[in-house]
Design a protein around this motif. Structure first.
Motif, short mmCIF file in Angstrom:
data_model
loop_
_atom_site.label_atom_id
_atom_site.label_comp_id
_atom_site.label_asym_id
_atom_site.label_seq_id
_atom_site.Cartn_x
_atom_site.Cartn_y
_atom_site.Cartn_z
N PHE A 167 0.88 -1.10 -0.03
CA PHE A 167 0.36 -0.12 -0.26
C PHE A 167 1.24 0.78 0.25
O PHE A 167 0.87 2.43 -0.99
CB PHE A 167 -0.90 0.36 1.13
N ALA A 224 2.11 2.03 -3.35
CA ALA A 224 1.43 2.57 -3.90
C ALA A 224 1.28 4.03 -4.59
O ALA A 224 1.48 4.94 -4.93
CB ALA A 224 0.65 1.99 -4.08
N VAL A 284 -8.62 2.88 3.57
CA VAL A 284 -8.86 3.31 2.44
C VAL A 284 -7.36 1.67 1.58
O VAL A 284 -7.71 1.56 0.61
CB VAL A 284 -7.65 4.36 1.99
N PRO A 285 -6.65 2.03 2.76
CA PRO A 285 -6.09 0.55 2.79
C PRO A 285 -6.71 -0.40 2.60
O PRO A 285 -5.76 -1.31 1.38
CB PRO A 285 -4.54 0.46 3.47
N PHE A 295 -8.27 -0.09 -1.14
CA PHE A 295 -6.89 -0.90 -2.07
C PHE A 295 -6.67 -2.30 -2.10
O PHE A 295 -6.66 -2.31 -3.50
CB PHE A 295 -6.26 -0.03 -1.33
N ILE A 349 -9.65 -3.21 -4.40
CA ILE A 349 -9.56 -2.81 -5.90
C ILE A 349 -8.32 -3.42 -6.21
O ILE A 349 -8.80 -4.27 -7.60
CB ILE A 349 -8.67 -1.74 -5.60
N ILE A 350 -7.22 -3.65 -6.00
CA ILE A 350 -5.98 -5.02 -6.65
C ILE A 350 -6.93 -6.21 -6.41
O ILE A 350 -5.87 -6.65 -8.09
CB ILE A 350 -5.23 -4.25 -5.60
N THR A 375 -8.28 -6.04 -9.89
CA THR A 375 -7.64 -5.61 -10.45
C THR A 375 -7.15 -7.19 -11.59
O THR A 375 -6.10 -7.84 -11.12
CB THR A 375 -6.06 -4.40 -10.46
N TYR A 395 0.76 -1.16 -8.30
CA TYR A 395 -0.34 -1.03 -7.96
C TYR A 395 -1.22 0.38 -8.23
O TYR A 395 -0.78 1.42 -7.86
CB TYR A 395 -0.58 -1.15 -6.76
N SER A 396 -2.69 0.16 -8.24
CA SER A 396 -3.06 1.53 -8.54
C SER A 396 -4.59 1.60 -8.22
O SER A 396 -5.19 0.79 -8.39
CB SER A 396 -2.66 2.24 -9.83
N PHE A 397 -5.06 2.99 -7.61
CA PHE A 397 -6.16 3.01 -7.45
C PHE A 397 -7.49 2.44 -8.31
O PHE A 397 -8.21 2.53 -8.56
CB PHE A 397 -6.97 3.96 -6.14
#
Lengths: 545, 322, 310
Positions: free
Chosen positions: B146, B149, C38-39, C42, C45-46, C49, C59-61
């Protein structure tokens, strides 16, 4: 009230179970003395017992197989969730041949090191361990700590008595590689597996991209690391800022460029010692000496060049961190997202790599394949000193490494269930294989196996594999292995110092102008000289032999 | 009433009653005590390994036999801790970070617990508290992804923003400056939820009538926190503090190993005793050495904890550990 | 119960913080909670992905493309996955009940000032927080002496006792149980066990719930004991270890890659992708996150209800 009763019952159960445990405790020492007497007496029987074996395929010396025996076998790198079908067949066969029931422990990449070292140190009841020079260097480490039975012990030569067939089938270089200094003197402490045993570092070239840029493979072959600049720049210009043409594994890159060889027994992943070979003739003695890897002019030159490439944007900064380096390396390889990379080669890999990556991949060798101590100890089987039946264990290993049926059964599973042979006699796996995938190179003699589809034709092992590795020459100090026992303290400190600088220097993420002198000073402070002196004293002793 | 009753009873009866009480309480302790004896005290014998060149006794390998037959080497296994010019760096980092973690962890967790206690919407309080616990579920490896990123030199969000804005891009994994801050932040992020729960449930033990009484006496909310809540939390705060002090020489390995991605140039601010020992172990595989290092850490922790406990006992005997 | 809660709620409203203060509290809490959640978003989301997107963007939001491939691989574990879920629940529930019981018993005795061996047993447990024999001897005791190998007990017993929790629980007792209560019970002729389970436990629910929560988390998250004691036993394998093994396969191969050469590259290709590693995290966290409110009910509910004096 109910709760009260419940709690009393529960605590009573616990106390009882604890006492049961205590009872067991008394058994342990008694057990172990029994074991040792049993071992001694059975060893005695074997030397004078002359009962001829009924089985023709049985090993040279008569083996008493009247008692059924269970052999527990600890393996590495397996992915096995259901071995019942295979083990049923294996045990039926082994029961007939050796009166043995085999109980494999399918160690995985995830837990082998921790699990096996704990089992060894704690004297668990396990007969045979996979062992090698790399994973946690279990072979050399534990031979010195008394975990392995010496197989060619003059007083009880297990190889001669029960393992002569497999010994005859092995290439000499593997046998020599297995000889080390252990608790019972210099000898063989584990049976080497016959797998790829040569080392060859190569440039991994994305030919598809290279040709797009208007070059050809010969342009790479005619250049060396120091003159890659124009190729890399051309790729960078063509593909843009986010493209990093040089895809490296930093520590391997250093070995490829400076022609250095890992000194077996050195400080783990970040080696601090180096031994150099002549890239044109690997067996040529070029004044064999072990030196501090990072203190040489050659390294300085390499580090400066790498820094230049790094600053020019040829190397992805993520490849300078141990944690991310390999993820990045693998994903760039699979995406074909590079021009030139580093790769230590295995026979036939270009075909597989091209298929996996969807590009044309060629490997340009830096040296001919060579053999050093580390590469010959890639996959071995050691008999534990805790084994109650070392004779039967040796006999099993002998059978396994000479009997294609048994080897194929254990490696590939049951024919018709886990694999089928196609028209050309090649192995095609079924879906069942997913539940039974041992690590192929981690079991023993792979030349007994039928060829897998995509690997080559049905004579692949005999016609391609064996000759290729037979052509590999030993390096001058081939038989030498560094014994770090007397400098463990220094190596522990050096590993930390090297961890701090080595990878960043080899990937170019720090400036060698400032970092290198600092690094060398710290190595010096941590006792580098003492380690070099010790290594060289041992090397001289080796050559004097 | 109780006095008259007990006075009437004969001394011998009292004695047997107290004996029975002791016996009953001892049966309560027993399951835990036996467990501790077997799984904690029995293995303590292994500490001998710290002073040995541990070898397997080839004739009859069992742990006991191995221990019996291994040679004693004195303090040789301890030497590697001092064989480097970086000893000071790792000791400083270990102690420094731990001190900050203890103090900051305490202040933030207590503050959050008190704040949560004042939230009138119970649903909101529950939600906050649940969310706070999430980081505790995530391993440091995941946390490191994290953070990466955000910080990754080529693809991270922050360097990306910086280059878009035309500012010089920070090379986070080669630059030691931001890391003390980042590591502290990570620690707070991960552990706050855990300690907030402890403090929060301690607060729930407070009798509501105490607040009412204070409120009737005209105490402001702030005064209630100062004179009712905090004194009540005192014991929990002190106990957690003492126990953390005992681990002052043990660093959170996962944090210091994974979060900075083992980046070499960051060692001056990320190397702690545990990472040093781990790296040393990958080289030597010598259990004697790791046992020795653990022993040093424990002895230092023991001394610290005893000191802290003695001081506490002098000032406030009720809050001391024993 | 409901009545007292309602009453508590009303009282609190009378004696509440001022509105601006509460707004500030909400802002602080929301900010910190965002930092916490949020992590995890995240990670989710990944996990959805596609590999191609990770290769291209990292790794991207905001991934380029989505994919459920990672979950497919996990669910392909099939029966083993469900078995592992079952094992994890079983171990967590049984382990939590037993460990809370041991903890309550032990710490209650420690809490009693009139207990003769109080100091001894406090030190007895506290000492083990600092000094341990290390991995090998503990392994030997568990495996060879107690037979903790390839069974459920091997996953429950090693985590049964945590001296840290003893001391926390003792502190909870000390701060929520008035000593007169025990005296009174004793005069009424209540036995020690009766006093503990009938009188003390009901008023210590928040503390017990907290300890239960911590123990449940410890059991749910534990994979190391599984690696040590049931490494080769797919019947008893818990979820965390099943998933951790996939992850650690990759990690250890990476560590050895420099020495293994092409062999490692070949194998790494077939290893779980980066998105899958995140999917694993999601699979582990979701169940325990749902179990969380169960414990929380006692912890937060207690906020409005003071302890009832007898």
């Amino acid at each position: 009230m109910k709760k009260k009763v419940l709690s009393i019952v529960l605590s009573a159960v616990m106390v009882a179970s604890v006492f049961a445990g205590c009872g067991k405790k008394e058994d342990v020492p008694a057990d172990s003395t029994e074991e040792s007497t049993v071992e001694e007496s059975s060893a005695g029987e074997d030397t004078d017992a002359e009962t001829p074996s009924e089985d023709e395929e049985a090993p040279a010396t008569a083996l008493d197989i009247s008692e059924p025996v269970t052999l527990r076998w600890y393996l590495h790198g397996s992915n096995v969730t259901d071995d019942s079908a295979v083990m049923e067949k294996v045990n039926e066969y082994l029961g007939e041949k050796l009166n043995v029931t085999l109980e494999p422990i399918w160690g995985t990449w995830a837990d082998f090191d921790e699990g096996s070292t704990l089992a060894i140190n704690g004297g668990d009841d396990i007969d045979i361990y996979f062992t090698c020079s790399w994973s946690a260097n279990e072979y050399n480490q534990f031979a010195k700590k008394g975990a392995w039975v010496r197989l060619d012990d003059p007083e009880n030569n297990l190889i001669e008595q029960y393992g002569s067939d497999v010994w005859a089938a092995l290439p000499d270089v593997l046998k020599e590689g297995a000889v080390i200094d252990g608790t019972d003197g210099v000898g063989v402490y584990a049976l080497p597996g016959y797998k790829d045993y040569g080392t060859q570092n190569t440039w991994d070239v994305n030919v598809t991209l290279l040709e797009e840029l208007g070059y050809s493979l010969s342009d790479v072959e005619s250049r060396d690391y120091y003159s890659f600049g124009d190729l890399l720049q051309a790729a960078k210009d063509a593909k843009g800022d986010d493209f990093y043409p040089l895809n490296i594994e930093a520590m391997v890159l250093e070995r490829m460029v400076t022609n250095s060889v890992i000194v077996n027994g050195d400080a783990g992943t970040c080696n601090v010692l180096s031994y150099y070979i002549d890239p044109t003739d690997v067996s040529k003695d070029i004044g064999s000496k072990i030196v501090s890897k990072f203190g040489t002019e050659e390294f300085k030159k390499f580090a400066e060049q790498t820094r230049e490439y790094y600053l020019a944007g040829y190397i992805d900064p993520a490849q300078a961190n141990a944690q991310t380096a390999n993820d990045v390396l693998t994903s760039k390889q699979l995406a074909g997202d590079y021009l030139i990379g580093t790769q230590s080669y295995a026979l036939g890999y270009e075909v597989q790599a091209s298929a996996d990556r969807g590009i044309h991949v060629e490997f340009v060798p830096c040296t001919p394949p060579y053999v050093d101590k580390t590469s010959t100890q890639g996959a071995m089987m050691a008999i534990s000193t805790a084994s109650k039946n070392p004779e039967r264990a040796m006999a099993f290993l002998n059978l396994l490494n000479t009997d294609p049926y048994l080897m194929t059964l254990l490696e590939y599973g049951v024919e018709g269930v886990h694999y089928n042979l196609n028209g050309e006699g090649l192995v095609e796996f079924t879906d069942e294989r997913a539940n039974y995938t041992p690590w192929r190179n981690g079991m023993g003699n792979i030349t007994l196996l039928p060829t897998m589809d995509g690997e080559g034709d049905s004579n692949f092992f005999q016609e391609v594999f064996v000759p290729y590795y037979e052509s590999a020459k030993g390096i001058p100090a081939f038989g030498y292995v560094f014994d770090p026992t007397s400098v463990e303290t220094e190596l522990a400190a050096l590993a930390n110092v090297a961890g701090q600088y080595a990878m960043s220097l080899c990937a170019g993420s720090v400036d060698p102008e400032t970092a290198l002198p600092e690094f060398l000073q710290k190595l010096e402070d941590a006792g580098m000289q003492k380690v070099i002196d010790e290594a060289n004293a041992q090397l001289d002793a080796y050559f004097a032999q | 009433m109780s006095k008259t009753n007990s006075a009437v009873k004969k001394p011998s009866k009292m004695k047997s009653a107290s004996k029975k009480k002791t016996l009953m309480l001892t049966t309560m302790v027993l399951p835990g005590a036996i467990w501790l004896l077997l799984l904690r005290y029995l293995p303590l014998g292994g500490i001998i390994m710290a002073f040995q060149d541990y070898k397997i006794y080839t004739k009859a390998p069992s742990f006991i036999n191995n221990l019996k037959n291994s040679a004693f080497v004195g303090f040789k296994n301890f030497k590697f801790l001092f064989a480097t010019s970086d000893t000071w760096v790792m000791v400083r980092n270990t102690l420094g970070y731990n001190l900050v973690f203890i103090v900051l962890g305490l202040v933030i967790s207590v503050a959050f617990a008190v704040m949560l206690n004042e939230v009138t919407h119970k649903f909101a309080a529950k939600t906050y508290q649940t969310l706070m616990f999430f980081p505790y579920f995530m391993s440091w490896v995941v946390a490191s992804y994290f953070l990466q990123a955000f910080l990754d030199p080529t693809r991270g969000l922050i360097p990306h923003m910086q280059s878009n804005m035309g500012v010089t891009v920070t090379d986070f994994y080669n630059n030691t400056k931001p890391w003390p801050f980042l590591l502290v932040l990570c620690n707070v992020w991960k552990n706050t939820g855990y300690s907030v729960v402890l403090y929060l449930s301690a607060i729930t033990g407070i009798d509501a009538s105490q607040y009412e009484a204070a409120s009737i006496d005209g105490a402001s909310k702030w005064q209630q926190v100062l004179y009712v809540t905090l004194p009540h939390l005192k014991t929990m705060i002190i106990i957690l503090f003492i126990m953390n002090v005992g681990k002052i020489f043990n660093a959170d390995f996962g944090l210091f190993w994974n979060v900075p991605l083992q980046s070499g140039p960051l060692y001056p601010v990320t190397q702690v005793i545990d990472t040093y020992v781990y790296r040393a172990m990958t080289t030597t595989q010598n259990y004697g050495m790791s046992t020795a290092a653990g022993l040093v850490q424990n002895i230092v922790g023991f001394v610290c904890i005893m000191t802290a406990n003695t001081i506490v006992r002098k000032v406030d005997p009720d809050s001391s550990l024993f | 119960m409901a009545k007292s809660q309602a009453m508590g709620g009303r009282k609190r409203r009378i004696n509440a913080v001022s509105v601006p203060t509460e707004i500030i509290i909400h802002i602080v809490m929301i900010l910190f909670c965002l930092l916490c959640i949020v992590p995890f978003i995240f990670v989710i989301i990944i996990s959805f992905t596609s590999e191609e997107s990770i290769r291209a963007l990292g790794y991207s939001f905001v991934p380029q493309s989505l994919s459920t491939a990672a979950y497919k691989v996990v669910f392909d574990l099939g029966e083993m996955l469900y078995r592992a879920y079952f094992n994890s629940f079983y171990i967590t529930i049984l382990g939590t009940v037993l460990s809370v019981l041991v903890c309550v018993l032990y710490s209650y005795a420690l809490f009693r000032r009139d207990y003769k061996y109080r100091t001894f047993f406090t030190f007895f447990s506290f000492f083990t927080m600092l000094f341990g024999g290390g991995l090998v001897p503990t392994y030997i005791v568990c495996k060879q002496l107690l037979g903790l190998s390839d069974n459920y007990a091997a996953l429950i017993v090693p985590l049964l006792v945590n001296p840290f929790n003893f001391i926390i629980m003792r502190t909870f007792f000390a701060s929520s149980v008035p000593e007169e209560l025990i005296e009174a019970a004793s005069i009424d002729g209540s036995g020690e066990y009766n006093t503990l389970f009938r009188i003390i436990v009901p008023i210590s629910k928040p503390g017990i719930a907290t300890i239960a929560l911590l123990n449940a988390l410890a059991y749910w998250n534990e994979w190391y004991t599984a690696m040590l004691y049931v490494p080769n036993d797919n019947k008893h394998i818990p979820l965390q270890y099943l998933l951790m093994r996939l992850q650690r396969n990759v990690d250890n191969l990476k560590k050895m890659a420099a020495q293994m050469g092409a062999e490692a590259s070949k194998m790494m290709k077939d290893m779980p992708s980066q998105s899958m590693r995140m999917a694993l995290v999601v699979m582990v966290v979701i169940p325990i996150a749902f179990a969380y409110p169960f414990f929380q009910r006692y912890i937060i509910a207690g906020l409005t209800v003071g302890s009832v004096k007898g």
